[in-house]
Enzyme design. Sequence first.
Site, PDB file in Angstrom:
ATOM      1  N   ASP A 284       4.475  -0.211   5.570  1.00 29.90           N
ATOM      2  CA  ASP A 284       5.351  -1.318   5.957  1.00 29.90           C
ATOM      3  C   ASP A 284       6.133  -0.860   7.173  1.00 29.90           C
ATOM      4  OD1 ASP A 284       4.492  -2.694   3.714  1.00 29.90           O
ATOM      5  OD2 ASP A 284       6.276  -2.242   2.533  1.00 29.90           O
TER       6      ASP A 284
ATOM      7  N   HIS B 204      -0.151   0.275  -1.576  1.00 28.50           N
ATOM      8  CA  HIS B 204       0.607   1.430  -1.079  1.00 28.50           C
ATOM      9  C   HIS B 204       0.289   2.689  -1.870  1.00 28.50           C
ATOM     10  CE1 HIS B 204       3.536  -0.233   1.843  1.00 28.50           C
ATOM     11  NE2 HIS B 204       3.411  -1.356   1.157  1.00 28.50           N
TER      12      HIS B 204
ATOM     13  N   ARG C 134       3.393   4.832  -1.870  1.00 24.92           N
ATOM     14  CA  ARG C 134       4.319   4.410  -2.935  1.00 24.92           C
ATOM     15  C   ARG C 134       3.742   4.845  -4.280  1.00 24.92           C
ATOM     16  NH1 ARG C 134       5.032  -1.829  -2.959  1.00 24.92           N
ATOM     17  NH2 ARG C 134       5.937  -1.272  -0.940  1.00 24.92           N
TER      18      ARG C 134
END
Length: 268
Positions: free
Chosen positions: A158, A151, A106
Site C-alpha cells: 500500500d 499482503h 502483513r
Amino acid sequence: MTGMCTALRALAVTAAALLAAIALSPTAQARPEPRAPEEFVALRSVDPTIIQEMRYTTAHTFMGERVDGYRQPVCILTRPAARALHLAQKRLLRQGYSLKVYDCYRPQRAVDHFVRWAKDLDDQSMKREFYPLVDKSRLFEDGYIAEKSGHSRGSTVDLTLVRLPALPTRPYRPGERLTPCFAPKDERFPDNSVDMGTGYDCFDTLSHTDDPRIQGAQRANRQFLKRTLTEVGFVNLPEEWWHFTHKPELFPDTYFDFPVDRGSVGRH
C-alpha cells in the site's frame, strides 16, 4: 530388595513428575517466532530513499490501535517486489517525487486482528474518519475486511506519492477530533502525500481507483501512480487506489505469519 524397588519406583515417579512440570512450563512451551523465507527482504536494504510511514505500528488505524504482529516500522517484501519499487523510485526521483509506503507484508495474525475487530460492532471509535458512510455490519459483505489478505503473501504493498522535498508530518494523537477520510485534503488528517482524493484506508467507494467522481489533479495523481507502478510489474486493486501487487507472485498460495520486525529478515 523390596525396599530398593520401592525407592526406585518413587524416584521414577518423581522424575516423571519433574519432566511433566518442565514440559508444561511457559518457557518450555514457548516456540520461537517463525522467520521470513530467504526470498524476503527489508525494503530499506534495497532502496533507502523510499519513505516509510508504517501506519499499522501506530494507533492511527481504522481500529484505533496498533495491529497485532507489527513490532517495528519496517517494510518487508519479497525481493522481486522490492526491486521493482526501486526501479519505480529511480524514475520518480528524476521527476521530483518519491514513493511512500503505508503497509507491505502483513502477517496473518494482523488479518485475524482485523476480523476480530470487524465482528465487534460496538467498537466504532474510528468510524468518523475511516468509514463514516459504511455500516460496520457490512464490512465483510462490502469487501473491506476479509479473512485472508494478499499482503500476507509478501508481494503486495500500500503506497502513495510524495512531492519532494517531503514535508514533515505530525504523529496522530489518540482521541483527537476525526475528519472523514474523503474530506478536502486540507481538512483531513495531515499527510505529506499528493492529493489522491481520499486518505489511506478510506472505506468508501471514492477510494476506487477510477471512480468517476474523482477528477482533476486528484485523478491525475492516481493515474500517475498507477502508470508508474504498472510499468515495473505491479497490478492495482481497482477498489483501492493505494493497493498494488507485483506479478508474478513468488508465493501465490502461501499466507505467512512471521512478525513485522527487522529480526524476521535480519540474516538475509
